[in-house]
Write a protein that holds these residues in place. Sequence first.
Motif, PDB file in Angstrom:
ATOM      1  N   GLU A  84       0.809  -1.215   0.000  1.00 52.28           N
ATOM      2  CA  GLU A  84       0.000   0.000   0.000  1.00 52.28           C
ATOM      3  C   GLU A  84       0.848   1.273   0.000  1.00 52.28           C
ATOM      4  O   GLU A  84       0.401   2.303  -0.484  1.00 52.28           O
ATOM      5  N   ALA A  85       2.069   1.198   0.513  1.00 53.80           N
ATOM      6  CA  ALA A  85       2.947   2.370   0.484  1.00 53.80           C
ATOM      7  C   ALA A  85       3.263   2.774  -0.951  1.00 53.80           C
ATOM      8  O   ALA A  85       3.334   3.962  -1.258  1.00 53.80           O
ATOM      9  N   VAL A  86       3.433   1.792  -1.834  1.00 56.11           N
ATOM     10  CA  VAL A  86       3.800   2.117  -3.217  1.00 56.11           C
ATOM     11  C   VAL A  86       2.626   2.070  -4.191  1.00 56.11           C
ATOM     12  O   VAL A  86       2.669   2.722  -5.230  1.00 56.11           O
ATOM     13  N   GLU A  87       1.578   1.328  -3.855  1.00 50.50           N
ATOM     14  CA  GLU A  87       0.458   1.151  -4.781  1.00 50.50           C
ATOM     15  C   GLU A  87      -0.802   1.904  -4.390  1.00 50.50           C
ATOM     16  O   GLU A  87      -1.663   2.121  -5.219  1.00 50.50           O
ATOM     17  N   GLY A  88      -0.943   2.203  -3.122  1.00 49.18           N
ATOM     18  CA  GLY A  88      -2.215   2.697  -2.628  1.00 49.18           C
ATOM     19  C   GLY A  88      -3.032   1.517  -2.131  1.00 49.18           C
ATOM     20  O   GLY A  88      -2.524   0.406  -1.988  1.00 49.18           O
ATOM     21  N   LYS A  89      -4.283   1.750  -1.882  1.00 48.36           N
ATOM     22  CA  LYS A  89      -5.166   0.735  -1.310  1.00 48.36           C
ATOM     23  C   LYS A  89      -5.216  -0.519  -2.179  1.00 48.36           C
ATOM     24  O   LYS A  89      -5.288  -0.431  -3.398  1.00 48.36           O
ATOM     25  N   VAL A  90      -5.180  -1.674  -1.526  1.00 52.60           N
ATOM     26  CA  VAL A  90      -5.285  -2.962  -2.227  1.00 52.60           C
ATOM     27  C   VAL A  90      -6.703  -3.100  -2.758  1.00 52.60           C
ATOM     28  O   VAL A  90      -7.669  -2.932  -2.015  1.00 52.60           O
ATOM     29  N   ARG A  91      -6.800  -3.407  -4.048  1.00 53.73           N
ATOM     30  CA  ARG A  91      -8.131  -3.579  -4.632  1.00 53.73           C
ATOM     31  C   ARG A  91      -8.053  -4.393  -5.921  1.00 53.73           C
ATOM     32  O   ARG A  91      -7.169  -4.159  -6.754  1.00 53.73           O
ATOM     33  N   PRO A  92      -8.964  -5.312  -6.093  1.00 48.08           N
ATOM     34  CA  PRO A  92      -8.981  -6.095  -7.334  1.00 48.08           C
ATOM     35  C   PRO A  92      -9.662  -5.365  -8.489  1.00 48.08           C
ATOM     36  O   PRO A  92      -9.483  -5.723  -9.637  1.00 48.08           O
ATOM     37  N   ALA A  93     -10.439  -4.338  -8.162  1.00 52.94           N
ATOM     38  CA  ALA A  93     -11.143  -3.562  -9.191  1.00 52.94           C
ATOM     39  C   ALA A  93     -11.450  -2.171  -8.640  1.00 52.94           C
ATOM     40  O   ALA A  93     -11.534  -1.979  -7.429  1.00 52.94           O
TER      41      ALA A  93
END
Length: 134
Positions: A84-93
Motif C-alpha cells: 500500500e505504500a507504493v500502490e495505494g489501497k489494495v483492490r482487485p477492481a
Amino acid sequence: MSLLGLSKKSDYGLAMLVMLAKRGVGEVVSTAEMVEEKELPRAFISQIAKEFIRVGIVGSKEGKGGGYFLKRDPEDIRVKEVVEAVEGKVRPAKCVHGECDRSDKCEHMRFMKRLAKDMEGVLESYSLAEVIGR
C-alpha cells in the motif's frame, strides 16, 4: 495493485526491503549496492524509498556512507503496508473503493468487495520477516 500480481514497483519495493531487512535495522545500504546486488533500477529506488520513508518503514542517510536503512523490525512490517505504500489501497477492481462509473449496473461489486477484503487479510497476515525466511 493488480488482481493477478504485484506491479514492478511493488516487486522492486519488496526486493529493496528484503535487502535492508537482511542487513538489519539501522544498517545503511547505498543505492549503488541495491543497483548492483538486486539489479534495481536506480530511478525507482529513490521514488520507492520516498514512499517507505513517508510511512515510517525506511530512513535515509545523506552524504558519504549514505543510503537507506530499515527503521523497524521486519516482524513489525506487514506486506500489506509495503504494497500500500507504493500502490495505494489494495483492490482487485476500481469499484471496490467507489471509483467505477458502472456501479449502478454492476452485478459483481459485492464479490469484488469480498475479494478485496480477503486480499487485504492475506497481505496483512505476512510480515517482512516471513518474506526473508525468519
